[in-house]
Design a protein around this motif. Structure first.
Motif, short mmCIF file in Angstrom:
data_model
loop_
_atom_site.label_atom_id
_atom_site.label_comp_id
_atom_site.label_asym_id
_atom_site.label_seq_id
_atom_site.Cartn_x
_atom_site.Cartn_y
_atom_site.Cartn_z
N LEU A 247 45.98 27.30 28.70
CA LEU A 247 45.34 26.16 29.34
C LEU A 247 44.53 26.57 30.57
CD1 LEU A 247 48.35 23.65 29.30
CD2 LEU A 247 46.52 23.86 27.60
N LEU A 248 43.49 25.82 30.84
CA LEU A 248 42.81 25.84 32.14
C LEU A 248 43.01 24.46 32.74
CD1 LEU A 248 39.39 27.64 31.41
CD2 LEU A 248 41.48 28.61 32.39
N GLU A 249 43.55 24.41 33.95
CA GLU A 249 43.79 23.13 34.62
C GLU A 249 42.56 22.73 35.43
OE1 GLU A 249 46.31 21.42 33.96
OE2 GLU A 249 47.66 22.88 33.04
N PRO A 250 42.25 21.43 35.51
CA PRO A 250 41.05 20.98 36.23
C PRO A 250 41.01 21.43 37.69
CG PRO A 250 41.90 19.21 34.88
CD PRO A 250 42.93 20.30 34.82
N ARG A 251 42.19 21.46 38.33
CA ARG A 251 42.23 21.85 39.75
C ARG A 251 43.32 22.89 39.96
NH1 ARG A 251 37.82 21.11 42.97
NH2 ARG A 251 36.69 19.32 42.15
N ALA A 252 43.19 24.00 39.30
CA ALA A 252 44.17 25.08 39.41
C ALA A 252 44.11 25.71 40.80
CB ALA A 252 43.91 26.13 38.34
N GLU A 253 45.22 26.26 41.21
CA GLU A 253 45.28 26.99 42.48
C GLU A 253 44.60 28.36 42.33
OE1 GLU A 253 46.46 25.96 45.48
OE2 GLU A 253 46.64 23.99 44.50
N PRO A 254 44.03 28.88 43.39
CA PRO A 254 43.41 30.21 43.31
C PRO A 254 44.42 31.29 42.97
CG PRO A 254 42.77 29.07 45.33
CD PRO A 254 43.88 28.28 44.73
N THR A 255 43.97 32.30 42.26
CA THR A 255 44.79 33.48 41.99
C THR A 255 43.87 34.69 41.82
OG1 THR A 255 46.40 34.52 40.52
CG2 THR A 255 44.82 33.01 39.49
N ASP A 256 44.37 35.83 42.23
CA ASP A 256 43.63 37.08 42.04
C ASP A 256 44.23 37.94 40.94
OD1 ASP A 256 41.78 36.49 44.08
OD2 ASP A 256 43.20 37.14 45.61
N ALA A 257 45.18 37.37 40.21
CA ALA A 257 45.82 38.08 39.10
C ALA A 257 45.04 37.86 37.81
CB ALA A 257 47.26 37.62 38.93
N LEU B 161 38.11 50.67 50.21
CA LEU B 161 37.10 51.34 51.04
C LEU B 161 37.62 51.59 52.44
CD1 LEU B 161 33.75 49.52 50.10
CD2 LEU B 161 34.58 51.74 49.31
N CYS B 162 38.48 50.71 52.92
CA CYS B 162 38.97 50.81 54.30
C CYS B 162 40.31 51.52 54.40
CB CYS B 162 39.07 49.41 54.91
SG CYS B 162 37.47 48.59 55.09
N GLY B 163 40.80 52.09 53.31
CA GLY B 163 42.05 52.84 53.34
C GLY B 163 43.27 51.99 53.53
N LEU B 164 43.22 50.73 53.09
CA LEU B 164 44.32 49.79 53.25
C LEU B 164 45.04 49.60 51.92
CD1 LEU B 164 42.32 47.16 55.33
CD2 LEU B 164 44.02 48.79 56.21
N PRO B 165 46.26 49.06 51.93
CA PRO B 165 46.94 48.77 50.67
C PRO B 165 46.06 47.91 49.77
CG PRO B 165 48.47 48.55 52.49
CD PRO B 165 47.12 48.75 53.10
N GLU B 166 45.95 48.30 48.51
CA GLU B 166 44.97 47.71 47.60
C GLU B 166 45.09 46.20 47.45
OE1 GLU B 166 43.56 48.51 42.96
OE2 GLU B 166 44.70 50.02 44.09
N THR B 167 46.32 45.68 47.51
CA THR B 167 46.51 44.25 47.24
C THR B 167 46.66 43.41 48.50
OG1 THR B 167 48.90 44.61 46.99
CG2 THR B 167 47.55 44.71 44.99
N SER B 168 46.42 44.00 49.67
CA SER B 168 46.55 43.23 50.92
C SER B 168 45.63 42.02 50.89
CB SER B 168 46.19 44.10 52.12
OG SER B 168 47.12 45.12 52.31
N GLY B 169 46.17 40.86 51.24
CA GLY B 169 45.38 39.64 51.32
C GLY B 169 45.06 39.00 50.00
N LEU B 170 45.49 39.58 48.88
CA LEU B 170 45.23 38.99 47.59
C LEU B 170 46.25 37.90 47.28
CD1 LEU B 170 44.29 42.03 45.30
CD2 LEU B 170 42.81 40.60 46.71
N ILE B 171 45.84 36.96 46.46
CA ILE B 171 46.71 35.85 46.04
C ILE B 171 47.31 36.24 44.70
CG2 ILE B 171 46.84 33.39 45.52
CD1 ILE B 171 44.20 33.10 47.13
N LEU B 172 48.57 36.70 44.74
CA LEU B 172 49.22 37.22 43.54
C LEU B 172 50.59 36.58 43.37
CD1 LEU B 172 48.41 41.01 44.08
CD2 LEU B 172 47.30 39.46 42.46
N PRO B 173 51.06 36.48 42.13
CA PRO B 173 52.39 35.90 41.91
C PRO B 173 53.46 36.76 42.57
CG PRO B 173 51.52 36.86 39.88
CD PRO B 173 50.42 36.90 40.88
N ALA B 174 54.54 36.12 42.97
CA ALA B 174 55.64 36.85 43.61
C ALA B 174 56.23 37.84 42.63
CB ALA B 174 56.72 35.87 44.07
N ALA B 175 56.56 39.00 43.15
CA ALA B 175 57.13 40.07 42.29
C ALA B 175 58.51 39.67 41.80
CB ALA B 175 57.20 41.37 43.09
#
Length: 312
Positions: free
Chosen positions: A250-260, A298-312
């Motif tokens: 499904l695609l929801e009309p107003r889904a929350e953002p995710t970077d996954a 590019l900035c030498g930071l953890p790759e997923t910093s600041g991304l919106i991802l599901p909890a591990a």
């Protein structure tokens, strides 16, 4: 260390979402221009060359012009979210899961993948590399996206009274995403691409149907699923479903953002027919989230910093 970032085209949908993901992050200082300066060439030139990283959220021609404003002897590194440089020499294709995080981290010029190609390449490129799928197959791609991917004009069209429920397009068979799909999947032929838009703000489903029984090596759908799971093992961004196939996606009309991004391999009982499917956020891994992932590298930071991802 604080990194100076300039988003050229910050007022657009992709630029706004990148800025939101960078809010509150002490590793970055945003260089901003007021409304009067955004189209002023001198002001943009100064901002572009002051930045440690410039992120271009512009139409293709404007992105090329922005690159020309940057002093090649200076220190500015570039992430281009347009399609201007996705197959260009001297540019790193900014899909870390496919090209390697180290390659992105070392690049001076990074081209962000397109949203539709992100889904297609995530599914097909690893399987072609593994020789489970042939490079000379006539691949087709059926895809549907939320309307935010079309920018302000399409957003307004879909959110006004009398908006369409469904929009199919690309009937000239010359979509701008075709070159990067072919090039970065290592294919012999361009894909046949059928894109469409639905009345959902964000989200995307990209599907590649395959008649595996007609291929010379006769791969099984289970082989494809296991190969993708092995390829993305350990990724915090891309996951491969190995559970029983869901009855629907499904695609929801107003889904929350995710970077996954989620990948699925559906097969029939004999395994000789398959539907490869990617589900992602066209504004997340398909645009702004991918840009932030590349910025982190590019900035030498953890790759997923600041991304919106599901909890591990």
């Amino acid at each position: 260390m604080t990194h100076k970032v300039f988003i050229d085209g910050a007022a657009g949908t992709t630029g706004l979402e990148i800025a939101q993901r960078l809010e509150g992050r002490s590793e970055f200082t945003l260089i901003t221009l007021d409304d009067a300066q955004r189209k002023d060439t001198a002001a943009r030139r100064e901002a572009l060359n002051e930045a440690d990283v410039a992120i271009l959220c512009l139409p293709d021609d404007a992105a090329r012009e922005a690159v020309e404003l940057i002093d090649p002897a200076g220190g500015t590194r570039v992430i281009d979210a347009s399609s201007a440089h996705r197959t260009a020499d001297g540019w790193c294709y900014g899909f870390p899961e496919l090209v390697g995080s180290e390659r992105v981290a070392d690049a001076r010029r990074v081209s962000n993948p397109g949203c539709y190609p992100t889904g297609f390449l995530a599914l097909v490129a690893p399987l072609v590399r593994a020789e489970l799928l042939p490079s000379d197959w006539p691949y087709t791609v059926n895809a549907v996206s939320g309307y935010s991917g079309g920018g302000k004009a399409l957003i307004e069209r879909f959110e006004n009274e009398g908006a369409p429920a469904f929009r199919s397009y690309g009937y000239d068979l010359s979509h701008k995403h075709l070159p990067e799909m072919k090039a970065h999947a290592g294919l012999d032929h361009p894909v046949l691409f059928a894109p469409s838009v639905v009345a959902a703000y964000r989200g995307m489903i990209v599907e590649v149907p395959l008649h595996l029984g007609a291929m010379a090596n006769d791969p099984h759908s289970d082989e494809l699923r296991e190969a993708l799971a092995a390829f993305y093992k350990g990724s915090a961004v891309v996951s491969v479903s190995r559970d029983p196939a869901p009855a629907e996606l499904l695609l929801e009309p107003r889904a929350e953002p995710t970077d996954a991004m989620e990948l699925f391999v559906f097969g029939n009982e004999g395994g000789w027919n398959a539907r490869l499917v990617a589900r992602l956020d066209n504004l997340g891994k398909g645009a702004s989230g991918a840009a932030v992932q590349n910025l982190n590298l590019l900035c030498g930071l953890p790759e997923t910093s600041g991304l919106i991802l599901p909890a591990a």
